[in-house]
Motif scaffolding. Structure first.
Motif, PDB file in Angstrom:
ATOM      1  N   ILE A 104       0.847  -1.339  -0.550  1.00  0.00           N
ATOM      2  CA  ILE A 104      -0.091  -0.038  -0.128  1.00  0.00           C
ATOM      3  C   ILE A 104       1.354   1.339   0.233  1.00  0.00           C
ATOM      4  N   ALA A 105       2.218   1.047   1.053  1.00  0.00           N
ATOM      5  CA  ALA A 105       2.650   2.258   0.836  1.00  0.00           C
ATOM      6  C   ALA A 105       3.457   2.976  -0.365  1.00  0.00           C
ATOM      7  N   LYS A 106       4.084   1.675  -0.558  1.00  0.00           N
ATOM      8  CA  LYS A 106       4.612   1.873  -2.689  1.00  0.00           C
ATOM      9  C   LYS A 106       3.901   2.272  -3.906  1.00  0.00           C
ATOM     10  N   ASN A 107       2.419   1.760  -3.376  1.00  0.00           N
ATOM     11  CA  ASN A 107       1.155   1.603  -4.543  1.00  0.00           C
ATOM     12  C   ASN A 107       0.907   3.459  -4.140  1.00  0.00           C
ATOM     13  N   THR A 108       1.005   3.829  -3.221  1.00  0.00           N
ATOM     14  CA  THR A 108       0.419   5.112  -3.018  1.00  0.00           C
ATOM     15  C   THR A 108       0.587   6.435  -4.197  1.00  0.00           C
ATOM     16  N   TYR A 109       0.319   7.164  -4.267  1.00  0.00           N
ATOM     17  CA  TYR A 109       0.913   8.459  -5.348  1.00  0.00           C
ATOM     18  C   TYR A 109       0.625   9.611  -5.079  1.00  0.00           C
ATOM     19  N   ASN A 110       0.937  10.617  -5.007  1.00  0.00           N
ATOM     20  CA  ASN A 110      -0.131  11.501  -4.982  1.00  0.00           C
ATOM     21  C   ASN A 110       0.058  12.586  -6.667  1.00  0.00           C
ATOM     22  N   PRO A 111      -0.196  12.619  -7.822  1.00  0.00           N
ATOM     23  CA  PRO A 111       0.133  13.558  -8.910  1.00  0.00           C
ATOM     24  C   PRO A 111       0.434  15.083  -8.155  1.00  0.00           C
ATOM     25  N   ILE A 112       0.181  15.162  -7.351  1.00  0.00           N
ATOM     26  CA  ILE A 112      -0.620  16.794  -7.220  1.00  0.00           C
ATOM     27  C   ILE A 112       1.562  16.608  -6.589  1.00  0.00           C
ATOM     28  N   ARG A 113       1.547  16.570  -5.683  1.00  0.00           N
ATOM     29  CA  ARG A 113       2.180  16.571  -4.239  1.00  0.00           C
ATOM     30  C   ARG A 113       3.450  16.203  -4.981  1.00  0.00           C
ATOM     31  N   SER A 114       3.494  14.973  -6.203  1.00  0.00           N
ATOM     32  CA  SER A 114       4.732  14.848  -6.744  1.00  0.00           C
ATOM     33  C   SER A 114       5.299  15.469  -7.340  1.00  0.00           C
ATOM     34  N   ILE A 115       3.946  16.215  -8.544  1.00  0.00           N
ATOM     35  CA  ILE A 115       4.540  16.796  -9.300  1.00  0.00           C
ATOM     36  C   ILE A 115       4.840  18.677  -8.647  1.00  0.00           C
ATOM     37  N   VAL A 116       4.434  19.399  -7.728  1.00  0.00           N
ATOM     38  CA  VAL A 116       4.988  20.447  -6.781  1.00  0.00           C
ATOM     39  C   VAL A 116       5.329  20.033  -6.251  1.00  0.00           C
ATOM     40  N   GLU A 117       6.381  18.880  -5.354  1.00  0.00           N
ATOM     41  CA  GLU A 117       7.254  18.911  -4.977  1.00  0.00           C
ATOM     42  C   GLU A 117       9.056  18.672  -5.962  1.00  0.00           C
ATOM     43  N   ASN A 118       8.511  18.541  -6.928  1.00  0.00           N
ATOM     44  CA  ASN A 118       9.570  18.041  -7.413  1.00  0.00           C
ATOM     45  C   ASN A 118       9.679  19.478  -8.383  1.00  0.00           C
ATOM     46  N   ILE A 119       9.155  20.397  -8.210  1.00  0.00           N
ATOM     47  CA  ILE A 119       9.556  21.842  -9.313  1.00  0.00           C
ATOM     48  C   ILE A 119      10.990  21.833  -8.178  1.00  0.00           C
ATOM     49  N   VAL A 120      11.847  22.461  -8.616  1.00  0.00           N
ATOM     50  CA  VAL A 120      13.311  22.687  -8.524  1.00  0.00           C
ATOM     51  C   VAL A 120      12.960  24.371  -8.673  1.00  0.00           C
ATOM     52  N   THR A 121      12.620  25.489  -9.545  1.00  0.00           N
ATOM     53  CA  THR A 121      12.713  26.261  -9.525  1.00  0.00           C
ATOM     54  C   THR A 121      11.794  27.266  -8.001  1.00  0.00           C
ATOM     55  N   GLU A 122      13.327  28.560  -8.411  1.00  0.00           N
ATOM     56  CA  GLU A 122      12.756  29.409  -7.338  1.00  0.00           C
ATOM     57  C   GLU A 122      12.005  30.293  -7.730  1.00  0.00           C
ATOM     58  N   PRO A 123      11.448  30.885  -6.689  1.00  0.00           N
ATOM     59  CA  PRO A 123      10.550  32.336  -7.688  1.00  0.00           C
ATOM     60  C   PRO A 123      10.889  33.316  -7.998  1.00  0.00           C
ATOM     61  N   ASN A 124      11.070  34.439  -8.482  1.00  0.00           N
ATOM     62  CA  ASN A 124      11.428  36.005  -9.041  1.00  0.00           C
ATOM     63  C   ASN A 124      11.733  36.251  -7.334  1.00  0.00           C
ATOM     64  N   PRO A 125      12.939  36.558  -6.448  1.00  0.00           N
ATOM     65  CA  PRO A 125      13.006  36.941  -5.045  1.00  0.00           C
ATOM     66  C   PRO A 125      12.816  38.814  -4.718  1.00  0.00           C
ATOM     67  N   ASN A 126      12.809  39.397  -6.486  1.00  0.00           N
ATOM     68  CA  ASN A 126      11.857  40.608  -6.723  1.00  0.00           C
ATOM     69  C   ASN A 126      10.646  41.145  -6.920  1.00  0.00           C
ATOM     70  N   LYS A 127       9.979  39.832  -6.519  1.00  0.00           N
ATOM     71  CA  LYS A 127       8.946  39.726  -6.372  1.00  0.00           C
ATOM     72  C   LYS A 127       7.730  39.164  -5.679  1.00  0.00           C
ATOM     73  N   LEU A 128       7.080  39.459  -4.590  1.00  0.00           N
ATOM     74  CA  LEU A 128       5.992  38.547  -3.878  1.00  0.00           C
ATOM     75  C   LEU A 128       5.399  37.581  -4.461  1.00  0.00           C
ATOM     76  N   MET A 129       5.691  36.263  -3.837  1.00  0.00           N
ATOM     77  CA  MET A 129       4.836  35.110  -4.207  1.00  0.00           C
ATOM     78  C   MET A 129       3.124  35.220  -4.238  1.00  0.00           C
ATOM     79  N   ILE A 130       3.076  34.591  -5.332  1.00  0.00           N
ATOM     80  CA  ILE A 130       1.674  34.728  -5.524  1.00  0.00           C
ATOM     81  C   ILE A 130       0.849  33.287  -5.426  1.00  0.00           C
ATOM     82  N   ALA A 131       0.716  32.456  -4.722  1.00  0.00           N
ATOM     83  CA  ALA A 131       0.380  30.966  -4.899  1.00  0.00           C
ATOM     84  C   ALA A 131      -1.412  30.887  -5.400  1.00  0.00           C
ATOM     85  N   LEU A 132      -1.102  31.092  -6.327  1.00  0.00           N
ATOM     86  CA  LEU A 132      -2.826  30.319  -7.061  1.00  0.00           C
ATOM     87  C   LEU A 132      -2.977  29.188  -6.859  1.00  0.00           C
ATOM     88  N   SER A 133      -2.254  28.555  -6.361  1.00  0.00           N
ATOM     89  CA  SER A 133      -2.047  26.812  -6.550  1.00  0.00           C
ATOM     90  C   SER A 133      -2.958  25.987  -5.224  1.00  0.00           C
TER      91      SER A 133
END
Length: 428
Positions: A17-46
């Motif tokens: 069960i643990a091996k087969n449990t996969y959350n696409p949203i968490r997997s995609i979001v947590e693997n985004i390595v891009t950093e926000p623009n430090p000169n602009k306040l973060m706006i999360a529409l997510s």
């Protein structure tokens, strides 16, 4: 005679069960390595959490109900696994209407709507069977099912028809191993609201093939002017329905983890095994939050209609604002929602040739503009992004302007001439 296992090293494996449990949203979001623009306040529409920015707050009556529950000292212990009787009576009354009468014995309280969905899928489907889920659709359905060895098959929604179900495609997915159909109305991520006639068409297919329905109705009543929410069970005569909802969205308290299942079974089809199965499964968590259970009667009875109306007015205003602006941005095509808290936006990737996918589009926009939306891949629907419209109005305006700037810079036909065209003005 017992024997001692011959072990001379640690060998601890995760369960299937643990091996087969996969959350696409968490997997995609947590693997985004891009950093926000430090000169602009973060706006999360997510984030599908209406409380994140503090502009949408629960009603005073809701807060007072919980205070009274705590101060009473009556709800600090264990409750029956399906919930206190008074709490289930309150949910039954709240969920009844002129078309359907809910009995408290048909209510099972859960730790949030996701727990309700988990119990329903687990009770209805066995490993090797399949459930049908919408595409685009919320990824939790797949996460819950596949972890248990239950297969998932998707039926398509039609963006050109307000995200109605493609009835032919739905019917084509049903086979002898189909254990349930999940219907999400109002919809996450689409913000669609099905008409009574369309719901009747869905029920006709389910009845023809003898397939029960899990109705994810957590956004019940969160519909915009001109549309109406019809509980699926209020239309069904023959099809057994497990309806899942809770306080999370409409009452703006997702962290309180209060959801419920309502068993709608006019023909007593589920009485033999499923009802007992749900009760047994509810014992795995030994009941939901008792403090909130104690407050449920007051919450459901005393929350004023004006609170609901004000939330809907805000969401409707925000959706019109976002739609009005984004529809003018080259390469994007928003689909106006009819309810819930979301808007799906089509990305014409042919206009943004440097991006191979919606994910690359989202990553680059995050890096350059510090605006983060979920890519359509999270909902099994590439070439789209999902916007959350619960953010404060000024932040939503700023986000739209940044999205505009980003698209104008990267749009292959307008990037060279944007200085001549000027900036699209936003109206609000």
């Amino acid at each position: 005679m017992s024997t001692t296992p011959n072990r001379n090293f640690w060998n601890i494996e995760a369960s299937h069960i643990a091996k087969n449990t996969y959350n696409p949203i968490r997997s995609i979001v947590e693997n985004i390595v891009t950093e926000p623009n430090p000169n602009k306040l973060m706006i999360a529409l997510s984030i599908g959490d209406p409380t994140t920015f503090g502009n949408l707050k629960p009603a005073r009556e809701v807060i007072e109900a919980v205070k009274e529950s705590i101060e009473s000292g009556l709800f600090n212990g264990y409750a029956p696994s399906t919930g206190y009787q008074k709490a289930r009576e309150a949910v039954a009354e709240y969920s009844s209407n002129e078309f359907v009468k809910v009995d408290p014995k048909d209510v099972i309280l859960c730790s949030g709507c996701s727990c309700a969905l988990d119990l329903c899928i687990t009770a209805l489907a066995r490993p090797g069977q399949n459930i049908l889920i919408p595409r685009p659709g919320f990824s939790i359905y797949r996460t819950l099912a596949e972890g248990l060895g239950i297969k998932v098959k998707s039926y398509n929604l039609l963006p050109e028809y307000g995200w109605e179900v493609n009835l032919d495609d739905l019917e084509a997915q049903i086979d002898e191993n189909t254990a349930a159909i999940i219907i999400n109305n109002p919809s996450n991520p689409c913000g669609s609201v099905f008409s009574r006639g369309h719901l009747a068409d869905l029920l006709e297919i389910a009845a023809r093939y003898y397939v029960p329905i899990i109705a994810d109705e957590i956004y019940e009543h969160m519909v915009f002017p001109g549309r109406s929410f019809h509980p699926l069970a209020s239309i069904s005569v023959d099809v057994p329905i497990l309806s899942c909802s809770g306080l999370t969205k409409r009452f703006l308290v997702p962290g309180w983890r209060m959801g419920w299942i309502i068993i709608h079974d006019r023909q007593n089809i589920l009485d033999k095994e499923i009802r007992k199965g749900l009760q047994c499964l509810s014992q795995r968590i030994i009941g939901s939050n008792t403090i909130v259970q104690g407050a449920l009667p007051a919450i459901l009875q005393n929350t004023p209609q004006k609170f609901y109306d004000d939330v809907i007015e805000t969401l409707y205003e925000h959706s019109r604002l976002a739609y009005s602006h984004i529809s003018k941005i080259p390469g994007l095509k928003p689909i106006m929602p009819d309810g819930a808290m979301y808007m799906m936006v089509y990305i014409n990737l042919a206009c943004f040739t440097e991006f191979k996918s919606d994910l690359e589009f989202v990553q680059c926009m995050l890096m350059e503009e510090s605006v983060f939306c979920l890519p359509g891949q999270c909902f099994d629907y590439p070439s789209y992004i999902r916007l959350v419209i619960t953010v404060p109005k000024d932040m939503l305006v700023e986000a739209c302007l940044r999205i505009q700037d980003f698209c104008e810079r990267h749009h292959c036909k307008t990037s060279q001439t944007i200085n001549e065209l000027g900036r699209i003005e936003i109206e609000y």
